[in-house]
Design a protein around this motif. Sequence first.
Motif, mmCIF file in Angstrom:
data_model
loop_
_atom_site.group_PDB
_atom_site.id
_atom_site.type_symbol
_atom_site.label_atom_id
_atom_site.label_comp_id
_atom_site.label_asym_id
_atom_site.label_seq_id
_atom_site.Cartn_x
_atom_site.Cartn_y
_atom_site.Cartn_z
ATOM 1 N N ARG A 131 0.798 -1.211 0.000
ATOM 2 C CA ARG A 131 0.000 0.000 0.000
ATOM 3 C C ARG A 131 0.839 1.273 0.000
ATOM 4 N NH1 ARG A 131 -2.558 -2.638 -2.336
ATOM 5 N NH2 ARG A 131 -4.541 -3.607 -1.862
ATOM 6 N N TRP A 159 -1.278 4.311 -1.071
ATOM 7 C CA TRP A 159 -2.129 4.847 -0.016
ATOM 8 C C TRP A 159 -1.362 5.872 0.808
ATOM 9 C CZ3 TRP A 159 -4.539 1.719 4.642
ATOM 10 C CH2 TRP A 159 -5.555 2.488 5.220
ATOM 11 N N GLN A 214 -0.621 9.096 -0.946
ATOM 12 C CA GLN A 214 -1.797 9.965 -0.874
ATOM 13 C C GLN A 214 -1.889 10.636 0.495
ATOM 14 O OE1 GLN A 214 -3.862 11.445 -2.667
ATOM 15 N NE2 GLN A 214 -6.024 11.168 -2.161
ATOM 16 N N TYR A 250 0.088 -1.839 8.057
ATOM 17 C CA TYR A 250 -1.012 -1.516 7.147
ATOM 18 C C TYR A 250 -2.362 -1.859 7.765
ATOM 19 C CZ TYR A 250 -4.384 -2.280 3.412
ATOM 20 O OH TYR A 250 -5.517 -2.277 2.654
ATOM 21 N N LYS A 296 -5.699 0.388 8.388
ATOM 22 C CA LYS A 296 -7.004 0.037 7.834
ATOM 23 C C LYS A 296 -8.081 0.071 8.916
ATOM 24 C CE LYS A 296 -9.432 -1.679 4.320
ATOM 25 N NZ LYS A 296 -9.603 -0.972 3.031
ATOM 26 N N ALA A 301 -8.807 9.779 2.022
ATOM 27 C CA ALA A 301 -7.858 8.672 1.935
ATOM 28 C C ALA A 301 -8.507 7.300 2.049
ATOM 29 C CB ALA A 301 -6.776 8.826 3.009
ATOM 30 N N PHE A 318 -10.140 3.896 0.790
ATOM 31 C CA PHE A 318 -9.749 3.128 -0.398
ATOM 32 C C PHE A 318 -10.645 3.427 -1.588
ATOM 33 C CE2 PHE A 318 -9.649 -0.582 -3.161
ATOM 34 C CZ PHE A 318 -8.289 -0.777 -3.292
ATOM 35 N N MET A 328 -9.882 6.826 -3.083
ATOM 36 C CA MET A 328 -8.605 6.795 -3.796
ATOM 37 C C MET A 328 -8.708 6.057 -5.119
ATOM 38 S SD MET A 328 -5.416 6.209 -1.241
ATOM 39 C CE MET A 328 -4.425 5.861 -2.682
ATOM 40 N N ASN A 367 -4.674 7.097 -8.098
ATOM 41 C CA ASN A 367 -4.891 5.686 -8.451
ATOM 42 C C ASN A 367 -3.926 5.127 -9.489
ATOM 43 O OD1 ASN A 367 -5.794 6.695 -10.921
ATOM 44 N ND2 ASN A 367 -7.963 6.434 -10.439
ATOM 45 N N LEU A 410 -5.030 -0.197 -7.839
ATOM 46 C CA LEU A 410 -5.699 -0.409 -6.559
ATOM 47 C C LEU A 410 -6.798 -1.442 -6.770
ATOM 48 C CD1 LEU A 410 -6.029 3.325 -5.449
ATOM 49 C CD2 LEU A 410 -4.232 1.706 -4.831
ATOM 50 N N GLY A 421 -7.655 -3.845 -1.435
ATOM 51 C CA GLY A 421 -7.248 -3.156 -0.215
ATOM 52 C C GLY A 421 -7.803 -3.765 1.049
#
Length: 266
Positions: A21, A24, A27, A160, A164, A194, A196, A199, A206, A224, A227
């Motif tokens: 990620r 992510w 971003q 990660y 999440k 932000a 998923f 994004m 992306n 992406l 996720g």
Amino acid sequence: MSNTGLEEGAIGFLSVYPRSRTSWFQQLLSLIYFEEHRKGIGNLETVDRVPFFEYNFRKMDFVERPSPRLFATHLPYYLVPRGLKNKKGKIIYIYRNPKDVTCSYFHFSKNVTLQVTSSFEEFMEQFLEGKAKGEESQFRYRLGTLHCHKSLFNIQFLMYEEMKKDLKGSLSKVCKFLGKELSEEEMDSIVRQATFQNMKYDPRANYKNIIKTRYGLEAKGHFLRKGTIGDWKNHMTVEQNERFDKIFQRKMKDFPLKFIWDMNEE
């Protein structure tokens, strides 16, 4: 007024194993540091705001980049810039459970870069043996080595799966590490943008344009994809999972950081 974060001229590095990620966090850093990105009045893509140090898609002059100089990288420990080993700059290392990394890497290699024609079973074996796309394996690669040498760096490890589950809490941790102060309104705006899904359909984040430029129209998949946490359960058989666990336990038995394998896991 918000503090700028990072010392003047300092370098911030986002370090990850592929498919953990990176996009992510590119971003997130773009939203944290660039008000025009956060307010949607700038069309600069995240790969330009937080470029890859080793790929340099846009042929930028990195030395002339204004502060804060932010970079993403997949480089292993022994190839990172020498100054980082003297704590000149800050590193955020994002790590993800390697079963989901394997699944994500498989789909990316098969559908986007078109570099894999094997089955998932064959790809998993290559990954476990350290032969996936010429990379060293997740286990003996960047994460373990970098953690062993963490005293040389100004580094923050971030999982990660924790991001999440609690994006705002993780964002607060990142801002504290970077010395970046944001208002509650700014924090909420970043968390909202932000997600998923946001994004995935944001052309700034992306990678759609990069995929088209680098891999052409033949690329079938999205950079992406899902996720999610625990997607490996939709790919691995019981036997494959047991083999993965056996090798993981052997290679990472002394590794102090934990992994989360399922969304319901605490």
